[in-house]
Every structure is written in C-alpha cells, then in structure tokens.
Design a protein around this motif. Structure first.
Motif, PDB file in Angstrom:
ATOM      1  N   ARG A   1      32.273  14.613   7.304  1.00 17.28           N
ATOM      2  CA  ARG A   1      32.618  13.242   7.666  1.00 17.28           C
ATOM      3  C   ARG A   1      31.467  12.335   7.274  1.00 17.28           C
ATOM      4  N   GLU A   2      31.841  11.100   7.030  1.00 19.97           N
ATOM      5  CA  GLU A   2      30.832  10.180   6.537  1.00 19.97           C
ATOM      6  C   GLU A   2      29.827   9.863   7.648  1.00 19.97           C
ATOM      7  N   PRO A   3      28.529   9.979   7.358  1.00 20.77           N
ATOM      8  CA  PRO A   3      27.549   9.682   8.410  1.00 20.77           C
ATOM      9  C   PRO A   3      27.554   8.190   8.769  1.00 20.77           C
ATOM     10  N   GLU A   4      27.307   7.936  10.028  1.00 17.54           N
ATOM     11  CA  GLU A   4      27.213   6.551  10.491  1.00 17.54           C
ATOM     12  C   GLU A   4      25.806   6.330  10.997  1.00 17.54           C
ATOM     13  N   PHE A   5      25.374   5.098  11.015  1.00 18.04           N
ATOM     14  CA  PHE A   5      24.058   4.818  11.551  1.00 18.04           C
ATOM     15  C   PHE A   5      24.051   3.487  12.280  1.00 18.04           C
ATOM     16  N   SER A   6      23.067   3.352  13.149  1.00 18.54           N
ATOM     17  CA  SER A   6      22.957   2.160  13.985  1.00 18.54           C
ATOM     18  C   SER A   6      22.411   1.003  13.162  1.00 18.54           C
ATOM     19  N   TRP A   7      22.864  -0.204  13.458  1.00 16.34           N
ATOM     20  CA  TRP A   7      22.496  -1.356  12.641  1.00 16.34           C
ATOM     21  C   TRP A   7      22.550  -2.619  13.499  1.00 16.34           C
ATOM     22  N   THR A   8      21.550  -3.474  13.383  1.00 10.70           N
ATOM     23  CA  THR A   8      21.574  -4.731  14.135  1.00 10.70           C
ATOM     24  C   THR A   8      21.474  -5.899  13.173  1.00 10.70           C
ATOM     25  N   SER A   9      22.079  -7.044  13.566  1.00  7.77           N
ATOM     26  CA  SER A   9      22.112  -8.174  12.651  1.00  7.77           C
ATOM     27  C   SER A   9      21.116  -9.263  13.023  1.00  7.77           C
ATOM     28  N   CYS A  10      20.594  -9.266  14.250  1.00  6.51           N
ATOM     29  CA  CYS A  10      19.737 -10.364  14.688  1.00  6.51           C
ATOM     30  C   CYS A  10      18.394 -10.294  13.965  1.00  6.51           C
ATOM     31  N   SER A  11      17.908 -11.431  13.471  1.00  6.60           N
ATOM     32  CA  SER A  11      16.635 -11.396  12.744  1.00  6.60           C
ATOM     33  C   SER A  11      15.584 -12.328  13.352  1.00  6.60           C
ATOM     34  N   TYR A  12      15.934 -13.000  14.431  1.00  5.25           N
ATOM     35  CA  TYR A  12      14.929 -13.811  15.118  1.00  5.25           C
ATOM     36  C   TYR A  12      14.808 -13.321  16.558  1.00  5.25           C
ATOM     37  N   GLY A  13      13.714 -12.641  16.884  1.00  2.00           N
ATOM     38  CA  GLY A  13      13.541 -12.078  18.214  1.00  2.00           C
ATOM     39  C   GLY A  13      13.153 -13.141  19.228  1.00  2.00           C
ATOM     40  N   VAL A  14      13.124 -12.723  20.512  1.00  2.00           N
ATOM     41  CA  VAL A  14      12.652 -13.626  21.555  1.00  2.00           C
ATOM     42  C   VAL A  14      11.219 -14.022  21.195  1.00  2.00           C
ATOM     43  N   GLY A  15      10.936 -15.313  21.245  1.00  4.11           N
ATOM     44  CA  GLY A  15       9.621 -15.786  20.825  1.00  4.11           C
ATOM     45  C   GLY A  15       9.727 -16.578  19.533  1.00  4.11           C
TER      46      GLY A  15
ATOM     47  N   ASN B   1      26.550  -6.772  22.328  1.00  2.52           N
ATOM     48  CA  ASN B   1      27.325  -6.285  21.177  1.00  2.52           C
ATOM     49  C   ASN B   1      26.659  -6.616  19.855  1.00  2.52           C
ATOM     50  N   ILE B   2      25.335  -6.514  19.818  1.00  6.55           N
ATOM     51  CA  ILE B   2      24.614  -6.795  18.577  1.00  6.55           C
ATOM     52  C   ILE B   2      24.416  -5.514  17.790  1.00  6.55           C
ATOM     53  N   VAL B   3      24.191  -4.419  18.513  1.00  8.75           N
ATOM     54  CA  VAL B   3      24.032  -3.143  17.837  1.00  8.75           C
ATOM     55  C   VAL B   3      25.417  -2.640  17.442  1.00  8.75           C
ATOM     56  N   ALA B   4      25.538  -2.198  16.227  1.00  7.19           N
ATOM     57  CA  ALA B   4      26.826  -1.695  15.757  1.00  7.19           C
ATOM     58  C   ALA B   4      26.598  -0.415  14.976  1.00  7.19           C
ATOM     59  N   LEU B   5      27.644   0.380  14.866  1.00  9.27           N
ATOM     60  CA  LEU B   5      27.581   1.564  14.022  1.00  9.27           C
ATOM     61  C   LEU B   5      28.208   1.208  12.691  1.00  9.27           C
ATOM     62  N   VAL B   6      27.509   1.473  11.612  1.00  9.31           N
ATOM     63  CA  VAL B   6      28.117   1.216  10.319  1.00  9.31           C
ATOM     64  C   VAL B   6      28.038   2.464   9.463  1.00  9.31           C
ATOM     65  N   SER B   7      29.012   2.594   8.577  1.00  4.06           N
ATOM     66  CA  SER B   7      28.956   3.640   7.577  1.00  4.06           C
ATOM     67  C   SER B   7      28.904   2.920   6.246  1.00  4.06           C
ATOM     68  N   GLN B   8      28.623   3.652   5.191  1.00  5.76           N
ATOM     69  CA  GLN B   8      28.554   2.997   3.884  1.00  5.76           C
ATOM     70  C   GLN B   8      29.892   2.381   3.525  1.00  5.76           C
TER      71      GLN B   8
ATOM     72  N   GLU C   1      29.392 -12.982  14.584  1.00  5.03           N
ATOM     73  CA  GLU C   1      28.175 -12.308  14.149  1.00  5.03           C
ATOM     74  C   GLU C   1      27.238 -13.345  13.542  1.00  5.03           C
ATOM     75  N   CYS C   2      25.963 -12.927  13.368  1.00  4.40           N
ATOM     76  CA  CYS C   2      24.962 -13.861  12.884  1.00  4.40           C
ATOM     77  C   CYS C   2      25.097 -14.034  11.376  1.00  4.40           C
ATOM     78  N   THR C   3      25.465 -15.256  10.944  1.00  2.00           N
ATOM     79  CA  THR C   3      25.566 -15.531   9.514  1.00  2.00           C
ATOM     80  C   THR C   3      24.876 -16.854   9.228  1.00  2.00           C
ATOM     81  N   ALA C   4      24.252 -16.982   8.081  1.00  2.00           N
ATOM     82  CA  ALA C   4      23.639 -18.242   7.669  1.00  2.00           C
ATOM     83  C   ALA C   4      24.723 -19.127   7.053  1.00  2.00           C
ATOM     84  N   PRO C   5      24.536 -20.451   7.070  1.00  2.00           N
ATOM     85  CA  PRO C   5      25.572 -21.341   6.510  1.00  2.00           C
ATOM     86  C   PRO C   5      25.888 -21.035   5.055  1.00  2.00           C
ATOM     87  N   CYS C   6      24.855 -20.667   4.264  1.00  2.00           N
ATOM     88  CA  CYS C   6      25.104 -20.381   2.847  1.00  2.00           C
ATOM     89  C   CYS C   6      25.958 -19.131   2.683  1.00  2.00           C
TER      90      CYS C   6
END
Lengths: 199, 686
Positions: free
Chosen positions: B93-107, B181-188, B200-205
């Motif tokens: 089965r296809e391996p899955e891995f943990s993935w987060t989208s947030c790129s600006y932490g507290v601070g 719900n920021i951490v997600a499991l993704v597969s290729q 989800e976190c997306t930039a305007p561009c």
C-alpha cells in the motif's frame, strides 16, 4: 462502630501508600493516566481482599497449629502468587469482560508488597476474620484513592511547564511526598473519633 | 528444619496441582494465529489501523475482519509477515506521511491575545479558538508531538511542528490529536491530484493561479539559490513551466499583496528564469512519481490538456498514450500561437520533459479515420480520454470524408451571426433558437434573433440568475417578448435528422441528487454558442451512411454519463462539474482541466465513482484575506511591466523572445521582494 473507625483509619490516616509507604512501584508506575489508575485500583481491591482472606485462613489453620509462624512471609508469598494465577484463569473463563478490564494488572500485583503487607498487618494487629476482610477492603480503597489522586495531579503536570531536570518520575515522587504530607494532617483523627463514638 | 522444608514442599505441591487442575478446568481456546500475528505487529499500539491496539488488531486480522496490510506503522514487511501467517497475498500500500501547511508560527503570526495557560493545544483552543487571528494557524504547543509514538515530530524554533520523514510511519495519531485540523496525512497520489480547499492556508497568488502553483514556495527556493527545487515545486502543479513563463497572462500578479505597497512581484518572469535555467542545463528535472501499474489509457488529442492529463496519469503510475492527428504535439501552442510569442524550442523542451515521464505519443493518427473509441478499447486500452480541447469543434469529420468541413446542422457561432447581422445578410434561423453562455451580449442577440424570424429564444447560462445583469431578471417581461432565460444550466446533448437539428437537452449545473431529474429536453432547431468550442461534445459524426440516395440520417451527440454506470460495461464519462471545465482561454486553464481529468480517471479506477471536491477554492469563494499591508518597505520591481510602455525611462518588451528574461542577480533581488504570504500572514520585514 469499630468498623467505621477501622475503615477511616485504613483509608485516610494509615493509608497504605502515603503513610505505610508500601507499594511505591505501582504507585508511580500506573499513575500516569487516569484510566490506568482506575483499572489498577480496582484490581488491587479485588486481589487484596481475596489474598487477605486466604492468608488469614492459612495463618490460623496451618501455620499456627503446625508451629511454623516463622515461615509466614515465604508461605504468604507462595499462596498469594498461586492465588493470583488462579484468579486470572478463573476470570478469563467465567468473566471475560472483567478479565479484559483487569487482565494486564493482575500479574503486576502477584508480588506486590502492599498486598503482602496488608495480609501481614492483619495478623500482627490480631484482628479477627471479619475485621481482617474489612481492613483489606479499606486499605485497598485507600490505595485506589491515593493512586487516582496522583494520576489526576500527574495528568495536569503533563501540560504544565515543569523544569527540565524534574520531568517524569522525579516530579512524580515530589508530588507523592507532598500528598503524603497532606495526608499527615489526618493523624489523630482516629483517636478523637474513637472517643466520640464511646461517649 | 525438616518440618519447614516438608511444609513448603507440600504447600508448593498443593498450589501447583490446584493450578494445573484449574488450567484444565478453566481452559479457554485461543487462536494461535492471534498470538503469531500479535508478535508480528510492531506493538506500538498507535491506533493507526482503527483498532484500539495491536492485540485487538491481531484479533480482527485472525477473524478475517481486517486485511493483512492494515498496519500502517509496520509498512510492507510487517504486512508480508502477517500475510504469511494468515496465508494471504499482500499488496503493497502506498505509504502516507504527516504534513502541515502552516508556515507562520506563534510569534510571527498576527495574535489576538497572549496565551499563558496550560501548554496543550486542546486547552489553548478552548479560549476563543487559540491566540492567533488566523483560524487555520498552528498553535505550536505540540499536542501532535505528544501523540506521536514514533518520535517523528518535534516543535521547531519557529514554533511549528517539524516532521522527521525517516521516522514517520503515517499512523495518523497526530492528525487525531490536532484540534485545528492542520496536521494531515498525505500520500504522493493525494499530493499529485490535490486541489486547494477553502479551509486551508493558501496565498492570494496561489488561489489566483488556475493551476494552483505553490508560488511562495518556488520563490523561496529561488531566494535560497535552489533553482532545481524551484522547478520541482512548479512541476508539481504545472508540467509546462517554460511555456507558462513565456505566455501565461499571470492572473497571480494581479492578486499579489505587493500591489498594496508598490508593484506585484514578477512571478511569471521568475518562473521563466528557473525554467530557462532548467533548459540551459539541458537536463529535465523530474517530479516524483508513484509506482507503475498496468492500466493503459489512450488520450485523444495532444494539446496542452492532453499533455497535462498524460503527465499526471504517468505520475500516478498509469501507462498513457497520446494520439494526435497533427504531425506534432502541442495543439494550439504549436499551431495557433505565434512563434514570436512562444519560440518552438521552448515548447519542444517542455513537451520533451512531459514525455520523459513515461508517455507514448503517436502523431498523424486521427479519431474517426485511423481509430475510434471501440477500436481503442479492443486494442487493450482500459480507458479512452478525449482531450480535444480548444480547437473549433463545429467542424466534424464524416467517415467517408478526409477533410473536416461538415458543420453540425443548426449550430451558429455568435461572432459569425453578429457579423452577418451587421452586414444585413439574410440568414435563415429556425423557429426555436438557443443561445448558450452568451454573456452580456445574449439579450441583444436574442432580440435580433426574434427579428430574424425565431419564434422563441432560450438563453442558457451556466451562472446563477443572481449573478446575471438585472435585464435578465424580469422573466415575465422577457417571456412576452418570446425570450426565456435558463440560469445555472448547460447544453448537454443535441439530436437531429439529416441537415436539421430538432432537439437540445439542457442539464442543471448542480448535479447533486437525482441526476435523471436534472435534464430537460426542448424542441429547438438552432444553437448559438460564443465560440466554436464544444469540448464536451466533440467528435460527433453522422450515425451511419444513408442506404439510398437522399435518405436522411438521424444523428445525435454522444450521450455521456456523469458517473460511471454501475455493474461495469462501457460508458462515456464527462466531467461531473459542467461549466467548471476549461474554457481554453489560457494554457494554465487547460492544464487545470487536464489535471482534473487525470484525477477523475484515477478515482474511476480506484473508488469506482467520480466525485467533485467539496469547498474548492475558486474565484467567488469566501476566504479570509487582508485588505491592507503594513510594515513593508517599497522596493523596485526588477522587470518591466506593460504600463512601462508609456514611461520613457525603460524599454517596453512586446515580444518575449526580445525580452531576455531576468538575469540571476535581478532574479535573486526580485525573489527577495516576495512577502511569502500565507492566508493572512506575510513577511513584514521585507
């Protein structure tokens, strides 16, 4: 009436964990999570009661008549270990849900010093059979109470900012010591309770 | 002494006999397979399989309630060991891995208050959903780290979780632990076919880009001088980076937050810079690919849509073959767009990069002449995808003809018609005309059609009535004029006899619920469309030859299914999202539709049903955004814009091949201008 004093004394004043300092291993080992603590507490109540009853019989019907009182410790250990094994098999056959709930804790208690200690204390204090059983239930309830209290504290500690050097078992021991100090406040309550009942 | 020894011997004997009897009397049969499977499992009790622990997972496997490969933590080896015990064949089965989208932490993110309570994400979320203004921002207190049984997560210096991919087994414990719900499991596979959703976190561009390239991501790599990685990020969403670098209309630059301060970041020239870099190195940078499977897919049409669909299918592991009628691949890119705008060596480079993913291409073969759908299926293809794209599909090929010159009877192009009206030419319109997607001109055209003799005119729009101009709203008045408005609908099929159209089927755009009730058939004999592109109904030809001279043949467009017919068999599928498919107005839009096609095919072969993605990001979606940008110093754009034509200090570049592109120092400097936006965060020190 004496039973009330006996129970209060065993649960609060001479708590087996916090005043007698018996059974420190499961006290720290199974107090990290509340559900584990509850399971362990119930298993201890169950085993301690049966073990005390059986060892009482062994003491008064076998050891004393045969004049082998000095073999008390080793004989009790053997009897308790066999008993726990037996109870495990019995539960597995006739009460599977109870076995699933208590199953992993039962072998832990096999050579638990709190169980052995309670059995021996009953003999030393010259209790009769009903007193010994009530004392065992009360001691085990005291064990469960202390365990659940510590589990509650340790669950809160989990999300608190504990200094790095004290994290884990160290802070657990400090908390156990502080709880022991708090329970020290009950000392003397049994004397006045006795007087109150007598008057 | 002797009595003591004897006593203990007797006591021990009694106990052992009692236990021996008890073990017989209280014997409980236990499946030896459960024990063996329990031993084979990793014993981490992570719960990734859905069972409370490894022991209960083993019971479920032994009882046949779970397959041998349910353990996500153990991977293929554990699955094989378990399969051996159970006597089952195990598929990887296809391996899955943990993935987060947030790129600006507290601070670094915009706070609403300062949180000083218990250091646990669940506790922090109870207070107004956390201390960040952003609703999808990471709180950084590490509930996911505590949940991880494998030590694969840590909170980094910027208060964001960092995944150690060598340790992550994809059990999903962190996903359950995260209250945001920021951490997600993704597969290729899931990464390849993913589309942005509103929460989800997306930039305007990123949201403005039709293909959804991770623009801040590749600009960050350019900043770091890591051009290969930048190309890889672009290629995740766009297989034609250099072509887009030359001819993309760059809607992303209109949404750039730098427009609030000075001028947009030169996103498209930066893309061209890294893609040029790839071309000068002479080596194609390949994005990741899934394991190959045996499914063969034929794609009819080798334009940008067909190339993209093939590219994604190849990345998903399929075996795609492109069938192109023209001598070379590229479609509109090669045969329509002027070479001055798009040099052919640029196009060849990108197409070569796509073909290197493992795609076969046959040119000079035409549907209807050299093959048809049935012959392809007989040749061993498991699916046929029609990617005829944006060419004029009014022209159809009759089997006996070599040339494309027979039109669908009764079909008019809006522009032809308007020209004819203005030239006062005599045109014979039928009794009932349908105008599809005419936009603002539709009403004017409808009135002209009435003047030209049409008794009823139906205006069909894929937009809801509320978004149409106010003139369309008074349906009663319009009905008196003989004009009917059908909003939120599309033309689904046509039918006719000989040189006459007699029926048009309309379908509701919203296809949720009972599909059969969403279709209405009207007796219309004229269809007017804004452009000659009917991608959904391409390759119509007369059904068979007339038996005798002068006999009229009944014809109809191919009936399509919105979901695959149950119980297998043949069926022609079309997009479950009518109106959302490409209008072929820009190469980036056809890339999006190509990727969606690949997604639909993949779903069809894996789940058996094709479902639209809920909460997709699109232009009208309601998304939290900023309306002003503070704390950013203006800096000069390193590349001329069209507005510079009027200024006299700089030269205006009209043809891309005259414009040499950004040189490396300018590109690095331009990349520094990027604000690295998130949903509402941006880099304030730039």
């Amino acid at each position: 009436m004496e039973y009330i004093v006996l129970v209060i004394s065993a649960v609060l004043i001479k708590n087996i964990l916090l005043a007698e300092y018996l059974g420190n291993c499961p006290f720290l080992g199974t107090s990290k999570r509340m559900d584990t603590a509850v399971g362990m507490g119930l298993a201890v109540i169950f085993v301690m009661t049966i073990a005390t009853a059986v060892t009482y019989v062994v003491q008064h019907m076998v050891l004393v008549p045969l004049n082998l009182g000095y073999l008390q410790t080793i004989a009790f250990i053997l009897v308790i270990a066999a008993l726990v094994q037996f109870v495990e098999m019995f539960l597995r056959k006739f009460a599977p849900p109870l076995y699933v709930a208590l199953g992993i804790f039962l072998p832990l208690i096999t050579t638990n010093c709190a169980v052995l200690g309670t059995a021996i204390l009953c003999i030393r204090r010259d209790m009769n059979f009903p007193e010994a059983v009530v004392f065992a239930i009360a001691s085990a309830s005291g064990f469960t109470l202390a365990l659940i209290l510590l589990a509650g504290i340790r669950e809160r500690l989990e999300i608190s900012n504990v200094p790095r050097a004290l994290r884990g078992t160290a802070i657990g021991l400090i908390m156990a010591g502080l709880m022991s100090l708090a329970f020290f406040g009950f000392v003397g309550v049994d004397g006045s309770l006795k007087e109150f009942i007598q008057n | 002494m002797l009595s003591a020894a004897l006593f203990l011997l007797v006591l021990g004997l009694v106990a052992s006999v009692a236990l021996a009897i008890a073990s017989r009397a209280f014997y409980v049969w236990e499946d030896p397979k459960v024990l063996a499977v329990t031993d084979a499992l990793p014993g981490a009790n992570c719960g990734g399989c859905g069972n409370p622990g490894c022991a209960s997972a083993a019971e479920a496997i032994a009882a046949g309630l779970a397959s041998a490969n349910i353990c996500v933590a153990g991977g293929f080896e554990v699955a094989q060991a378990v399969g051996e015990i159970m006597g089952q064949r195990v598929e990887e089965r296809e391996p899955e891995f943990s993935w987060t989208s947030c790129s600006y932490g507290v601070g670094n993110a915009e706070p609403i208050f300062s949180y000083n309570g218990a250091s646990d994400c669940h506790a922090a979320v109870m207070l107004y959903g956390g201390s960040k203004l952003c609703p999808v921002g990471c709180i950084g207190l590490g509930s996911c780290v505590k949940a991880c049984q494998f030590g694969a997560l840590a909170i980094g210096d910027d208060n964001l979780p960092v995944v150690d991919y060598s340790r992550c087994v994809g059990c999903g414990a962190c996903v359950d632990a995260c209250p945001k719900n920021i951490v997600a499991l993704v597969s290729q596979t899931r990464r390849i076919i993913s589309e942005y959703v509103t929460d989800e976190c997306t930039a305007p561009c990123q949201r403005a880009c039709p293909t959804g390239i991770h623009i801040p991501g590749y600009i960050r790599e350019i900043r770091n001088g890591n051009y290969e990685e930048a190309v890889r990020i672009i290629k995740e969403k766009c297989p034609l980076p250099l072509v887009c670098g030359y001819i993309c209309p760059a809607p992303c630059e209109l949404s750039c937050r730098r427009n609030f301060v000075d001028e947009a970041v030169a996103i498209d020239p930066l893309k061209r810079f890294v893609a040029d870099h790839e071309m000068t190195t002479g080596k194609h940078i390949d994005p990741y690919k899934c394991t190959d499977n045996e499914i063969k897919i034929a794609l009819v049409g080798g334009g940008s849509e067909g190339l993209t669909a093939a590219y994604y299918l190849a990345r998903l592991g399929y075996q795609p073959t492109i069938l192109e009628a023209k001598p070379e691949l590229g479609g509109i890119l090669r045969y329509v767009i002027a070479e001055d705008r798009l040099p052919r060596n640029v196009l060849d480079h990108d197409i070569q990069g796509i073909l290197e993913m493992g795609i076969e291409a046959n040119t000079n073969v035409a549907m209807g002449r050299d093959f048809d759908v049935c012959s392809l299926l007989k040749d061993g293809y498991d699916a046929v995808v029609v990617t005829s794209g944006g060419f004029d599909s009014r022209k159809i090929l009759k089997p006996e003809q070599e040339r494309y010159d027979a039109a669908i009877p009764g079909l008019f192009i809006m522009l032809d018609l308007l020209t004819a009206f203005s030239q006062r030419e005599e045109i014979h319109l039928g009794k009932h005309a349908v105008i599809a997607n005419g936009g603002l001109k539709a009403l004017e055209l409808a009135r002209k059609c009435r003047d030209m003799g049409a008794e009823i005119v139906t205006i069909v729009s894929d937009q809801p009535l509320s978004t149409l101009p106010v003139d369309f709203h008074d349906t009663k008045v319009l009905a008196e004029e003989g004009i009917e408005v059908r909003a939120s609908a599309t033309v689904a099929a046509m039918r006719g006899i000989g040189e006459r159209m007699d029926r048009i089927a309309l379908e509701d755009k919203d296809l949720t619920g009972d599909i059969s009730k969403k279709r209405t058939i009207i007796d219309a004999d004229t269809l007017i469309v804004p452009a000659g592109r009917l991608p959904e109904m391409a390759f119509v030809h007369a059904a068979g030859k007339p038996e005798t001279e002068g006999e009229r043949v009944r014809w109809q467009t191919i009936e399509t299914f919105r979901t695959f017919p149950k119980g297998g068999g043949y069926g022609i599928l079309s997009s479950p999202e009518p109106g959302r498919i490409s209008d072929s107005s820009a190469v980036v839009k056809s890339i999006l539709s190509g990727r969606r096609l690949a997604r639909a095919i993949h779903q069809n072969f894996t789940d058996g049903t094709i479902t639209p993605i809920p909460n997709l990001v699109w232009e009208a979606a309601d998304i939290l955004d900023v309306t002003e940008v503070n704390g950013v110093n203006p800096s000069e754009r390193q590349c001329p814009t069209v507005s510079d034509v009027e200024g006299d200090s700089k030269t205006a570049w009209i043809f891309p091949e005259e414009y040499p592109g950004l040189d490396e120092p300018a590109a690095r400097q331009e990349a520094e201008r990027c604000l690295q936006c998130g949903l509402i965060c941006y880099d304030k020190n730039t």
